[in-house]
Design an enzyme around this catalytic site. Structure first.
Site, PDB file in Angstrom:
ATOM      1  N   SER A  63       0.841  -1.201   0.000  1.00 46.89           N
ATOM      2  CA  SER A  63       0.000   0.000   0.000  1.00 46.89           C
ATOM      3  C   SER A  63       0.874   1.247   0.000  1.00 46.89           C
ATOM      4  O   SER A  63       1.981   1.231   0.552  1.00 46.89           O
ATOM      5  CB  SER A  63      -0.866  -0.002   1.260  1.00 46.89           C
ATOM      6  OG  SER A  63      -1.503   1.240   1.433  1.00 46.89           O
ATOM      7  N   TYR A  84      -0.828  -0.200  10.546  1.00 42.58           N
ATOM      8  CA  TYR A  84      -1.052  -0.779   9.207  1.00 42.58           C
ATOM      9  C   TYR A  84       0.047  -0.316   8.246  1.00 42.58           C
ATOM     10  O   TYR A  84       0.641  -1.120   7.517  1.00 42.58           O
ATOM     11  CB  TYR A  84      -2.425  -0.339   8.708  1.00 42.58           C
ATOM     12  CG  TYR A  84      -2.748  -0.689   7.275  1.00 42.58           C
ATOM     13  CD1 TYR A  84      -3.017  -1.997   6.894  1.00 42.58           C
ATOM     14  CD2 TYR A  84      -2.800   0.306   6.289  1.00 42.58           C
ATOM     15  CE1 TYR A  84      -3.333  -2.318   5.579  1.00 42.58           C
ATOM     16  CE2 TYR A  84      -3.120  -0.004   4.977  1.00 42.58           C
ATOM     17  CZ  TYR A  84      -3.383  -1.319   4.631  1.00 42.58           C
ATOM     18  OH  TYR A  84      -3.691  -1.631   3.325  1.00 42.58           O
TER      19      TYR A  84
HETATM   20  N1  LIG Z   1      -8.871  -0.827  -0.601  1.00 44.41           N
HETATM   21  C1  LIG Z   1      -7.833  -0.029  -0.590  1.00 44.41           C
HETATM   22  O1  LIG Z   1      -7.974   1.199  -0.714  1.00 44.41           O
HETATM   23  C2  LIG Z   1      -6.437  -0.578  -0.446  1.00 44.41           C
HETATM   24  C3  LIG Z   1      -5.365   0.310  -0.537  1.00 44.41           C
HETATM   25  C4  LIG Z   1      -4.066  -0.179  -0.431  1.00 44.41           C
HETATM   26  C5  LIG Z   1      -3.855  -1.533  -0.250  1.00 44.41           C
HETATM   27  N2  LIG Z   1      -4.923  -2.374  -0.127  1.00 44.41           N
HETATM   28  C6  LIG Z   1      -4.638  -3.789   0.071  1.00 44.41           C
HETATM   29  O2  LIG Z   1      -5.350  -4.543  -0.879  1.00 44.41           O
HETATM   30  C7  LIG Z   1      -5.519  -5.882  -0.375  1.00 44.41           C
HETATM   31  C8  LIG Z   1      -6.959  -6.303  -0.562  1.00 44.41           C
HETATM   32  O3  LIG Z   1      -7.790  -5.542   0.305  1.00 44.41           O
HETATM   33  P1  LIG Z   1      -9.226  -5.008  -0.093  1.00 44.41           P
HETATM   34  O4  LIG Z   1      -9.144  -3.533  -0.258  1.00 44.41           O
HETATM   35  O5  LIG Z   1      -9.776  -5.809  -1.199  1.00 44.41           O
HETATM   36  O6  LIG Z   1     -10.038  -5.231   1.253  1.00 44.41           O
HETATM   37  P2  LIG Z   1     -10.932  -6.445   1.745  1.00 44.41           P
HETATM   38  O7  LIG Z   1     -12.092  -6.662   0.854  1.00 44.41           O
HETATM   39  O8  LIG Z   1     -11.193  -6.149   3.192  1.00 44.41           O
HETATM   40  O9  LIG Z   1      -9.985  -7.709   1.604  1.00 44.41           O
HETATM   41  C9  LIG Z   1      -9.087  -8.068   2.601  1.00 44.41           C
HETATM   42  C10 LIG Z   1      -8.854  -9.558   2.469  1.00 44.41           C
HETATM   43  O10 LIG Z   1      -7.930  -9.986   3.463  1.00 44.41           O
HETATM   44  C11 LIG Z   1      -8.446 -11.170   4.073  1.00 44.41           C
HETATM   45  N3  LIG Z   1      -7.905 -11.369   5.408  1.00 44.41           N
HETATM   46  C12 LIG Z   1      -7.905 -10.514   6.460  1.00 44.41           C
HETATM   47  N4  LIG Z   1      -7.324 -11.091   7.529  1.00 44.41           N
HETATM   48  C13 LIG Z   1      -6.942 -12.345   7.129  1.00 44.41           C
HETATM   49  C14 LIG Z   1      -6.309 -13.432   7.780  1.00 44.41           C
HETATM   50  N5  LIG Z   1      -5.955 -13.388   9.070  1.00 44.41           N
HETATM   51  N6  LIG Z   1      -6.088 -14.556   7.071  1.00 44.41           N
HETATM   52  C15 LIG Z   1      -6.464 -14.670   5.781  1.00 44.41           C
HETATM   53  N7  LIG Z   1      -7.087 -13.664   5.106  1.00 44.41           N
HETATM   54  C16 LIG Z   1      -7.323 -12.528   5.786  1.00 44.41           C
HETATM   55  C17 LIG Z   1      -9.955 -10.940   4.074  1.00 44.41           C
HETATM   56  O11 LIG Z   1     -10.613 -12.159   4.312  1.00 44.41           O
HETATM   57  P3  LIG Z   1     -12.084 -12.236   4.988  1.00 44.41           P
HETATM   58  O12 LIG Z   1     -13.064 -12.115   3.867  1.00 44.41           O
HETATM   59  O13 LIG Z   1     -12.102 -13.562   5.646  1.00 44.41           O
HETATM   60  O14 LIG Z   1     -12.198 -11.094   5.969  1.00 44.41           O
HETATM   61  C18 LIG Z   1     -10.119 -10.404   2.660  1.00 44.41           C
HETATM   62  O15 LIG Z   1     -10.070 -11.443   1.714  1.00 44.41           O
HETATM   63  C19 LIG Z   1      -5.083  -5.840   1.088  1.00 44.41           C
HETATM   64  O16 LIG Z   1      -3.755  -6.330   1.202  1.00 44.41           O
HETATM   65  C20 LIG Z   1      -5.088  -4.356   1.404  1.00 44.41           C
HETATM   66  O17 LIG Z   1      -4.224  -4.034   2.467  1.00 44.41           O
HETATM   67  C21 LIG Z   1      -6.214  -1.939  -0.233  1.00 44.41           C
END
Ligand SMILES: NC(=O)c1ccc[n+]([C@@H]2O[C@H](COP(=O)([O-])OP(=O)(O)OC[C@H]3O[C@@H](n4cnc5c(N)ncnc54)[C@H](OP(=O)(O)O)[C@@H]3O)[C@@H](O)[C@H]2O)c1
Length: 244
Positions: free
Chosen positions: A137, A150
């Site tokens: 990120s 984070y």
């Molecule tokens: N959205 C943004 O603006 C943004 C910006 C920068 C980086 N990111 C990164 O993008 C990636 C995807 O995130 P997202 O935005 O799509 O959010 P999201 O929908 O909340 O996805 C997060 C994912 O991580 C999984 N997860 C959380 N804790 C876990 C654990 N202990 N073991 C296994 N899986 C786990 C969740 O599984 P569950 O369904 O079981 O909760 C979900 O599949 C993440 O690495 C996030 O940090 C997102």
């Protein structure tokens, strides 16, 4: 050969999985919740007519990661591409009150991500082929009071991926760091910002294309490279007084 998606319930991860499925690849959808992984795997198998596999895993089960990766390869074949997509932003204020919550954020975003990357890397090195995509990120580019647990875990993951890329450069294994800005997912539901929020489907397409081109570090949306260039250039004496 297969593509392993870790964190398959993320809409970004799912979009990446669909890009590889559209390309005819077998895809392993791994998520904490086995039923959700199963539902996503069935949907992709039907729509793209490819083999899919559903697995459950937890980023915090460090001791199980090596066996988990071995069992994925036993079932689905050698992993050609792995997407490390899971992440947990946690709650900054609650983490300041209770370090156990901060530790969880650090362990999911850094320790768990590094542990799974190592388990896959070991096997890719033996074969002299493979591609590891780590979703980090822009929050990891500079520490800020609003999300520094984070941010520091993502920053550590960014440095880890950089070192891994350096180590594996002569082993035929590609390592790509994806530095995402704001994307429209569960993580950003409460976010109010004048900065455009990216669509997960477009993010997924961009990630798969960049992996195919062998990109090392990939900011998406691309304008975040410029924004973070400016943010990183602000002197600490000024930065510490800002509320970002
Ligand atoms: N959205 C943004 O603006 C943004 C910006 C920068 C980086 N990111 C990164 O993008 C990636 C995807 O995130 P997202 O935005 O799509 O959010 P999201 O929908 O909340 O996805 C997060 C994912 O991580 C999984 N997860 C959380 N804790 C876990 C654990 N202990 N073991 C296994 N899986 C786990 C969740 O599984 P569950 O369904 O079981 O909760 C979900 O599949 C993440 O690495 C996030 O940090 C997102």
């Amino acid at each position: 050969m297969s593509v392993l998606i870790l964190g398959a319930t993320s809409p970004i991860a799912r979009a990446v999985a669909e890009e590889y499925a559209a390309d005819g690849k077998s895809v392993v959808l791994a998520a904490r919740n086995a039923d959700e992984a199963e539902a996503i795997a069935s949907d992709i198998a039907i729509r793209f007519e490819v083999d899919t596999f559903a697995r459950s895993f937890d980023a915090l089960d460090i001791d199980e990661h090596d066996a988990f990766v071995a069992s994925v390869e036993d079932e689905a074949g050698p992993i050609e591409v792995v997407l490390v997509a899971f992440g947990d932003m946690g709650d900054q204020e609650a983490s300041e009150e209770d370090f156990e919550r901060a530790r969880r954020v650090i362990d999911v975003n850094y320790t768990g991500a590094a542990s799974l990357s190592e388990a896959v890397a070991r096997r890719m090195v033996e074969r002299g082929a493979g591609s590891i995509i780590g979703i980090s990120s822009v929050a990891g580019d500079r520490g800020r009071k609003s999300n520094y647990f984070y941010g520091s875990a993502k920053g550590a993951f960014t440095l880890y991926l950089q070192g891994l890329r350096n180590r594996l450069a002569d082993d035929g294994v590609h390592v790509m760091t994806v530095k995402l800005g704001f994307v429209d997912t569960r993580m950003t539901v409460d976010l109010e910002t004048p900065i455009p929020i990216a669509n997960p489907a477009k993010v997924g397409k961009a990630i798969a294309r960049a992996q195919g081109r062998g990109v090392d570090t990939f900011y998406y949306p691309h304008f975040w490279r410029g924004i973070m260039g400016i943010i990183k250039a602000i002197p600490e004496s000024i930065f510490k007084k800002l509320s970002l």
